[in-house]
Design an enzyme around this catalytic site. Structure first.
Site, PDB file in Angstrom:
ATOM      1  N   HIS A 182      47.446  17.692  44.961  1.00 24.80           N
ATOM      2  CA  HIS A 182      46.288  18.364  45.553  1.00 24.80           C
ATOM      3  C   HIS A 182      46.513  18.550  47.052  1.00 24.80           C
ATOM      4  O   HIS A 182      47.475  18.039  47.627  1.00 24.80           O
ATOM      5  CB  HIS A 182      45.026  17.548  45.296  1.00 24.80           C
ATOM      6  CG  HIS A 182      44.614  17.506  43.861  1.00 24.80           C
ATOM      7  ND1 HIS A 182      43.441  16.919  43.435  1.00 24.80           N
ATOM      8  CD2 HIS A 182      45.223  17.981  42.735  1.00 24.80           C
ATOM      9  CE1 HIS A 182      43.333  17.026  42.123  1.00 24.80           C
ATOM     10  NE2 HIS A 182      44.408  17.659  41.680  1.00 24.80           N
ATOM     11  N   GLU A 186      45.056  17.364  49.746  1.00 25.79           N
ATOM     12  CA  GLU A 186      45.091  16.177  50.596  1.00 25.79           C
ATOM     13  C   GLU A 186      46.445  15.469  50.512  1.00 25.79           C
ATOM     14  O   GLU A 186      46.985  15.003  51.521  1.00 25.79           O
ATOM     15  CB  GLU A 186      43.981  15.203  50.196  1.00 25.79           C
ATOM     16  CG  GLU A 186      42.579  15.774  50.330  1.00 25.79           C
ATOM     17  CD  GLU A 186      42.070  16.418  49.052  1.00 25.79           C
ATOM     18  OE1 GLU A 186      40.863  16.338  48.787  1.00 25.79           O
ATOM     19  OE2 GLU A 186      42.891  17.021  48.298  1.00 25.79           O
ATOM     20  N   CYS A 238      38.812  14.311  45.384  1.00 31.79           N
ATOM     21  CA  CYS A 238      38.494  13.851  44.028  1.00 31.79           C
ATOM     22  C   CYS A 238      38.539  12.331  43.946  1.00 31.79           C
ATOM     23  O   CYS A 238      39.267  11.663  44.683  1.00 31.79           O
ATOM     24  CB  CYS A 238      39.427  14.487  43.011  1.00 31.79           C
ATOM     25  SG  CYS A 238      41.159  14.016  43.187  1.00 31.79           S
ATOM     26  N   THR A 246      36.160  57.260  34.252  1.00 34.02           N
ATOM     27  CA  THR A 246      37.378  56.451  34.227  1.00 34.02           C
ATOM     28  C   THR A 246      38.562  57.195  33.638  1.00 34.02           C
ATOM     29  O   THR A 246      39.702  56.741  33.759  1.00 34.02           O
ATOM     30  CB  THR A 246      37.151  55.168  33.422  1.00 34.02           C
ATOM     31  OG1 THR A 246      36.795  55.510  32.073  1.00 34.02           O
ATOM     32  CG2 THR A 246      36.040  54.331  34.033  1.00 34.02           C
ATOM     33  N   LEU A 270      49.243  44.416  30.767  1.00 34.60           N
ATOM     34  CA  LEU A 270      48.177  43.654  31.401  1.00 34.60           C
ATOM     35  C   LEU A 270      48.677  42.348  32.021  1.00 34.60           C
ATOM     36  O   LEU A 270      48.032  41.310  31.947  1.00 34.60           O
ATOM     37  CB  LEU A 270      47.037  43.380  30.412  1.00 34.60           C
ATOM     38  CG  LEU A 270      46.154  44.603  30.107  1.00 34.60           C
ATOM     39  CD1 LEU A 270      45.157  44.267  29.003  1.00 34.60           C
ATOM     40  CD2 LEU A 270      45.422  45.077  31.355  1.00 34.60           C
ATOM     41  N   ARG A 316      52.418  42.463  38.017  1.00 36.77           N
ATOM     42  CA  ARG A 316      53.739  42.981  38.373  1.00 36.77           C
ATOM     43  C   ARG A 316      53.817  43.472  39.816  1.00 36.77           C
ATOM     44  O   ARG A 316      54.892  43.446  40.417  1.00 36.77           O
ATOM     45  CB  ARG A 316      54.126  44.154  37.463  1.00 36.77           C
ATOM     46  CG  ARG A 316      54.160  43.835  35.994  1.00 36.77           C
ATOM     47  CD  ARG A 316      54.578  45.042  35.158  1.00 36.77           C
ATOM     48  NE  ARG A 316      53.749  46.220  35.372  1.00 36.77           N
ATOM     49  CZ  ARG A 316      52.550  46.405  34.795  1.00 36.77           C
ATOM     50  NH1 ARG A 316      52.045  45.475  34.005  1.00 36.77           N
ATOM     51  NH2 ARG A 316      51.859  47.503  35.040  1.00 36.77           N
ATOM     52  N   GLY A 359      37.653  49.123  28.113  1.00 37.14           N
ATOM     53  CA  GLY A 359      37.049  50.438  28.045  1.00 37.14           C
ATOM     54  C   GLY A 359      35.537  50.372  28.084  1.00 37.14           C
ATOM     55  O   GLY A 359      34.931  49.291  28.177  1.00 37.14           O
TER      56      GLY A 359
END
Length: 365
Positions: free
Chosen positions: A49, A51, A77, A163, A206, A209, A295
């Site tokens: 983490h 810290e 934490c 779109t 998806l 890149r 969509g």
């Protein structure tokens, strides 16, 4: 805002594409006379983490921590998770004070880290940079408090809200700068959600890149009839892939599982997938931010169900006239029935305009 908290927030941004499902946290350790002794930000889940990274930096530089203050953007934490408690490491270091932006919403921490620090004689101050830290971690706060991800819907459209053309042509409506920015938002998400209609129409990957990233967000696919081809390009990317369906077609399920997908039967009304239950399941799977690229059908279904928190809209300086909508819902009978939004930011990206618009009241948790 304290300048060292501002510096810690800048460090926290370095973990946006790295630390999920852990929060994005930065830490600066400074001496009593205001010299930076060490700094760091949260690494991949299971690694150090913020810290701990800052304490290691101090050790590497050979500095003393006598009288030093740790400036951190979230409560250290106090529980044993994938790593040990950060508050114990701070106590053991001999540090004198901790300045933290706000409390950790994780019920396993939630003030206990501050309490343990104070019990050890360490002064604790909170509040500086609280809003900025919460915004950086809006998905983590959502998952911890609501048990569901923060749902951000990305849309690229013409100025008149189209779109694509009626024939489906949409590449490329927006500029390269806007597309790269969209990939940056993909990269910070824990998961990207799309629908089978997008897969069948575009066969997208998806993945991330266009910007550097050290992790690919997992993919979530809504496919109520299991129509996704096993040859789809999205299976060529190395990442977790979860498909939610209302179909019990065992042969199609087996073909998709053979490509590495996890197929989840989650039926709702009218032979659709139960979207609200899907979000709860994604929360249990430690998804903080869910980035939607779909969509008009799936976008509309999520909006109708009241499950969208924020819209990320890229507007191109074009008019398409007739074409495909951002989201299919309605028709509404009264203007008062419209979905109320709050514009949180606007920015020019090349010739395009990026708008962040939050569903009014969705961040009140």
């Amino acid at each position: 805002m304290h300048p060292f908290i501002a510096q810690a927030l800048a460090l926290a941004e370095e973990s946006l594409r790295l630390s999920s499902p852990n929060p994005h946290v930065g830490c600066v350790i400074a001496s009593a006379d205001g010299q930076v002794l060490g700094q760091g930000y949260t690494q991949r889940a299971g690694q150090a983490h913020a810290e701990i990274m800052a304490l290691r930096d101090v050790q590497t530089r050979g500095h003393s921590l006598l009288g030093a203050t740790a400036y951190v953007t979230l409560e250290p934490c106090s529980h044993q998770g994938r790593t040990g408690p950060c508050c114990d490491a701070l106590i053991a270091s001999g540090i004198a004070k901790v300045v933290a932006s706000l409390a950790d919403p994780n019920p396993l921490v939630s003030g206990q880290g501050f309490a343990r620090l104070r019990a050890a004689g360490i002064a604790v101050e909170t509040g500086s940079g609280a809003q900025q830290s919460r915004e950086l971690n809006i998905g983590f706060f959502s998952r911890m408090i609501r048990q569901t991800p923060w749902v951000r819907m990305k849309v690229a459209a013409s100025l008149d809200g189209r779109t694509a053309l009626n024939n489906g042509a949409s590449q490329w409506l927006t500029s390269e700068a806007a597309r790269a920015d969209g990939h940056a938002w993909r990269a910070r998400a824990c998961a990207v959600l799309t629908g089978v209609g997008t897969v069948l129409a575009d066969d997208p990957r998806l993945d991330v890149r266009l910007v550097p990233t050290r992790r690919q967000p997992q993919l979530v696919l809504l496919d109520k009839r299991l129509q996704t081809p096993a040859t789809a390009q999205l299976f060529d990317v190395e990442r977790a892939c979860s498909i939610y369906t209302a179909s019990q077609d065992t042969s199609r399920r087996a073909a998709l599982e053979a490509r590495g997908a996890s197929v989840n039967f989650l039926p709702g009304e009218n032979s659709d997938v139960d979207l609200a239950a899907m979000l709860r399941e994604l929360g249990r799977r430690e998804v903080n931010e869910l980035h939607v690229e779909a969509g008009a059908g799936l976008n509309g279904a999520l909006i109708r169900a009241g499950l969208v928190d924020e819209l990320l809209v890229y507007l191109a300086p074009r008019l398409l006239g007739q074409g495909r909508d951002m989201a299919s819902f309605g028709p509404l009978q009264l203007l008062s029935e419209a979905i109320a939004l709050q514009f949180t930011s606007t920015e020019s990206l090349g010739p395009d305009l990026r708008i962040l618009a939050r569903i009014a009241g969705r961040d009140r948790f």
